[in-house]
Structure formats: C-alpha cells, structure tokens
Design a protein around this motif. Structure first.
Motif, PDB file in Angstrom:
ATOM      1  N   THR A   1      35.719  67.247  -2.646  1.00 18.22           N
ATOM      2  CA  THR A   1      35.259  68.703  -2.723  1.00 18.22           C
ATOM      3  C   THR A   1      35.750  69.728  -1.701  1.00 18.22           C
ATOM      4  O   THR A   1      35.844  70.978  -1.957  1.00 18.22           O
ATOM      5  CB  THR A   1      33.662  68.717  -2.669  1.00 18.22           C
ATOM      6  OG1 THR A   1      33.268  67.982  -1.399  1.00 18.22           O
ATOM      7  CG2 THR A   1      33.020  68.108  -3.859  1.00 18.22           C
ATOM      8  N   LYS A   2      36.058  69.211  -0.620  1.00 12.77           N
ATOM      9  CA  LYS A   2      36.705  69.955   0.558  1.00 12.77           C
ATOM     10  C   LYS A   2      38.119  70.617  -0.162  1.00 12.77           C
ATOM     11  O   LYS A   2      38.288  71.810   0.333  1.00 12.77           O
ATOM     12  CB  LYS A   2      36.903  69.202   1.662  1.00 12.77           C
ATOM     13  CG  LYS A   2      35.881  68.941   2.497  1.00 12.77           C
ATOM     14  CD  LYS A   2      36.296  68.276   3.694  1.00 12.77           C
ATOM     15  CE  LYS A   2      35.064  67.968   4.813  1.00 12.77           C
ATOM     16  NZ  LYS A   2      35.252  67.191   5.886  1.00 12.77           N
ATOM     17  N   LEU A   3      38.802  69.898  -0.808  1.00 15.65           N
ATOM     18  CA  LEU A   3      39.909  70.525  -1.483  1.00 15.65           C
ATOM     19  C   LEU A   3      39.550  71.750  -2.226  1.00 15.65           C
ATOM     20  O   LEU A   3      40.569  72.787  -2.270  1.00 15.65           O
ATOM     21  CB  LEU A   3      40.881  69.734  -2.363  1.00 15.65           C
ATOM     22  CG  LEU A   3      41.155  68.158  -1.684  1.00 15.65           C
ATOM     23  CD1 LEU A   3      41.599  67.195  -2.739  1.00 15.65           C
ATOM     24  CD2 LEU A   3      42.171  68.585  -0.724  1.00 15.65           C
ATOM     25  N   PHE A   4      38.426  71.933  -2.887  1.00 16.21           N
ATOM     26  CA  PHE A   4      38.016  73.102  -3.494  1.00 16.21           C
ATOM     27  C   PHE A   4      37.259  74.271  -2.588  1.00 16.21           C
ATOM     28  O   PHE A   4      36.588  74.857  -3.140  1.00 16.21           O
ATOM     29  CB  PHE A   4      37.165  72.690  -4.798  1.00 16.21           C
ATOM     30  CG  PHE A   4      38.045  71.781  -5.591  1.00 16.21           C
ATOM     31  CD1 PHE A   4      39.015  72.289  -6.754  1.00 16.21           C
ATOM     32  CD2 PHE A   4      37.983  70.467  -5.681  1.00 16.21           C
ATOM     33  CE1 PHE A   4      39.572  71.628  -7.368  1.00 16.21           C
ATOM     34  CE2 PHE A   4      38.775  69.592  -6.468  1.00 16.21           C
ATOM     35  CZ  PHE A   4      39.709  70.065  -7.423  1.00 16.21           C
ATOM     36  N   GLY A   5      37.136  73.922  -1.431  1.00 15.84           N
ATOM     37  CA  GLY A   5      36.380  74.940  -0.516  1.00 15.84           C
ATOM     38  C   GLY A   5      35.012  74.723  -0.501  1.00 15.84           C
ATOM     39  O   GLY A   5      34.304  75.485  -0.010  1.00 15.84           O
ATOM     40  N   ARG A   6      34.624  73.440  -0.704  1.00 20.77           N
ATOM     41  CA  ARG A   6      33.021  73.306  -0.775  1.00 20.77           C
ATOM     42  C   ARG A   6      32.886  72.151   0.400  1.00 20.77           C
ATOM     43  O   ARG A   6      33.480  71.474   0.629  1.00 20.77           O
ATOM     44  CB  ARG A   6      32.723  72.329  -1.997  1.00 20.77           C
ATOM     45  CG  ARG A   6      31.202  72.073  -2.132  1.00 20.77           C
ATOM     46  CD  ARG A   6      30.895  71.400  -3.572  1.00 20.77           C
ATOM     47  NE  ARG A   6      29.557  70.806  -3.536  1.00 20.77           N
ATOM     48  CZ  ARG A   6      28.581  71.050  -4.104  1.00 20.77           C
ATOM     49  NH1 ARG A   6      28.655  71.844  -5.194  1.00 20.77           N
ATOM     50  NH2 ARG A   6      27.315  70.366  -4.224  1.00 20.77           N
ATOM     51  N   ARG A   7      31.717  72.742   1.136  1.00 17.42           N
ATOM     52  CA  ARG A   7      31.268  71.920   2.556  1.00 17.42           C
ATOM     53  C   ARG A   7      30.005  71.396   2.106  1.00 17.42           C
ATOM     54  O   ARG A   7      29.168  71.766   1.561  1.00 17.42           O
ATOM     55  CB  ARG A   7      31.346  72.842   3.557  1.00 17.42           C
ATOM     56  CG  ARG A   7      32.626  73.495   3.719  1.00 17.42           C
ATOM     57  CD  ARG A   7      33.852  72.567   4.395  1.00 17.42           C
ATOM     58  NE  ARG A   7      35.008  73.277   4.529  1.00 17.42           N
ATOM     59  CZ  ARG A   7      36.059  72.639   5.033  1.00 17.42           C
ATOM     60  NH1 ARG A   7      35.999  71.363   5.280  1.00 17.42           N
ATOM     61  NH2 ARG A   7      37.263  73.302   5.052  1.00 17.42           N
TER      62      ARG A   7
ATOM     63  N   THR B   1      34.342  66.724  10.230  1.00 20.36           N
ATOM     64  CA  THR B   1      34.704  68.117  10.831  1.00 20.36           C
ATOM     65  C   THR B   1      33.665  68.386  12.130  1.00 20.36           C
ATOM     66  O   THR B   1      32.761  68.390  11.935  1.00 20.36           O
ATOM     67  CB  THR B   1      34.250  69.179   9.717  1.00 20.36           C
ATOM     68  OG1 THR B   1      35.140  68.920   8.482  1.00 20.36           O
ATOM     69  CG2 THR B   1      34.478  70.588  10.385  1.00 20.36           C
TER      70      THR B   1
END
Length: 231
Positions: free
Chosen positions: A124-130, A88
């Motif tokens: 984890t990005k799929l679940f909104g975690r960064r 990102t």
C-alpha cells in the motif's frame, strides 16, 4: 493544587465549544516495584473533584506492571533486525524502528500477524497509503515505546510495552479518586484511549482535548493529569 501547564503547553483548551483545563500532576520517577495504588494515593487522591477525568499515561501503568525492559537485556532475533529496517522513522519516536522494539512486537502480537502487516504495508505504500502496518498489527504493537534521549532515566534506555487490562486499571483507579479515569497513549502526533470509565463519545472528545500532548514527551515528570471544565 498548583494549576500550571508544562513548558510550551497551554493549560486551557476549547473543544466542542467548551473550555477545559488540562492540569498536569508532577510525581517522582516511577520505578518497577512501585504500585499504581501507591502513586495514585500519593499524587492524585484529594486533588480531583466531581466531574473531572483523571488521565494516566499508559507508560507508567506498564512500568508498574513489570512491562519495561532495559535495552541491554533484549536479544532480538534476525527477523526483528530485518523488519525494523523497513519501519518509517519519525521525529516523534522510534516506534518499531529498532530491532529491540520489533522483537517485542513479534512476541506481543505474533510473528504471522506482524509479517502480514508488513507485507500489506509494503504494497500500500507503493500507492501512497500510510498507516496500514499499525492498523493491522493493532494496539499492542502501536503501544510499544522505545528509548529516546529526552525521556527520564532509566527509561531513556528501555523498551516499555503497552499496559495489560487498561479498562480494569481505569476502573480500579476510579475507586480511589472518585472521578472518571482514562489510561491514555498520547504523543506529539496523536493519541488513543486504551481503557477508561467513560463512554466512546467521551473518549473521542478526550483525544481532542489532549491532542497537543499537554503532558509532554520528555523530562516533565508529569505522567498523569486532570481534565476539568474551566470555570
């Protein structure tokens, strides 16, 4: 000693009910071949006092350790090119978002750890975690700086790695200046203390004192500064 803040930054900040000064120390452009002792003696010795903390950016420490590399000398492998596409990008820095910086992450941290960090981050990005990539890849990956247009030449076209043995560096510099020392990695979105002569609670407070990055990110030529309680 002039106590002037960098443009757009405040000289004084209040943290935990105490007012602190963040005094930038302007230097010449630090180059490979310079030594940290030389720069500290020239620009910091005699300017600190009892109770101060001298904070030094990790970038100048790394440069003087020979850990800066011109972009033209870096030849990324295919894996680095592939992985960098999925990093990102932000307005605050390149990070590992180009093949050249990713190449050094693979070398510094190890291919397996970087691949594991990338795999976990993708899930984890799929679940909104960064932030899982850097949590797993660790400080060596986080500390790699890529070239940015606002950086002083020649480092606007260089990759700079994190410094080696930052705790030892801080201890050695303390002997020269006579006050506590911290090697810091601070940017416009946060920061870390890589090595210091202060305790962990004081390190956490120091991060809050430096939260707005008083040394700046560009042409300020202030790679170190003094934290001092305001009178």
């Amino acid at each position: 000693m002039s106590s002037e803040a960098n443009d757009g930054k405040a000289l004084e900040v209040s943290v935990d009910g105490t007012d602190f000064l963040r005094i930038p120390l302007r230097t010449r452009v630090v180059m490979p071949g310079d030594t940290l002792d030389e720069i500290i003696r020239e620009y910091a010795v005699g300017k600190t006092q009892q109770g101060d903390i001298l904070f030094v950016t990790e970038k100048i420490v790394a440069i003087m350790q020979g850990r800066s590399y011109m972009m033209s000398d870096i030849h990324p492998r295919r894996l680095a090119v592939f992985l960098s596409r999925y990093v990102t990008k932000t307005a605050y820095g390149i990070g590992l978002g180009i093949p050249e910086t990713m190449e050094f992450a693979l070398k510094e941290v190890g291919t397996l750890r970087i691949l594991f960090a990338a795999a976990v981050s993708a899930v984890t990005k799929l679940f909104g975690r960064r932030g899982d990539f850097y949590r797993i890849a660790g400080e060596k990956a986080r500390a790699i700086d890529g070239p940015t247009p606002g950086t002083i030449p020649p480092y606007n076209d260089a990759v700079v790695l994190g410094p080696e043995r930052p705790h030892e560096v801080a201890a050695d510099v303390k002997k020269l200046v006579g006050c506590d020392v911290a090697v810091v990695d601070i940017n416009d979105i946060g920061g870390n203390i890589l090595g210091s002569t202060i305790d962990k609670a004081s390190e956490r407070q120091l991060v809050r004192i430096l939260k707005d990055n008083p040394l700046g990110q560009g042409h300020q030529s202030t790679p170190m500064g003094i934290i001092r309680r305001a009178a």
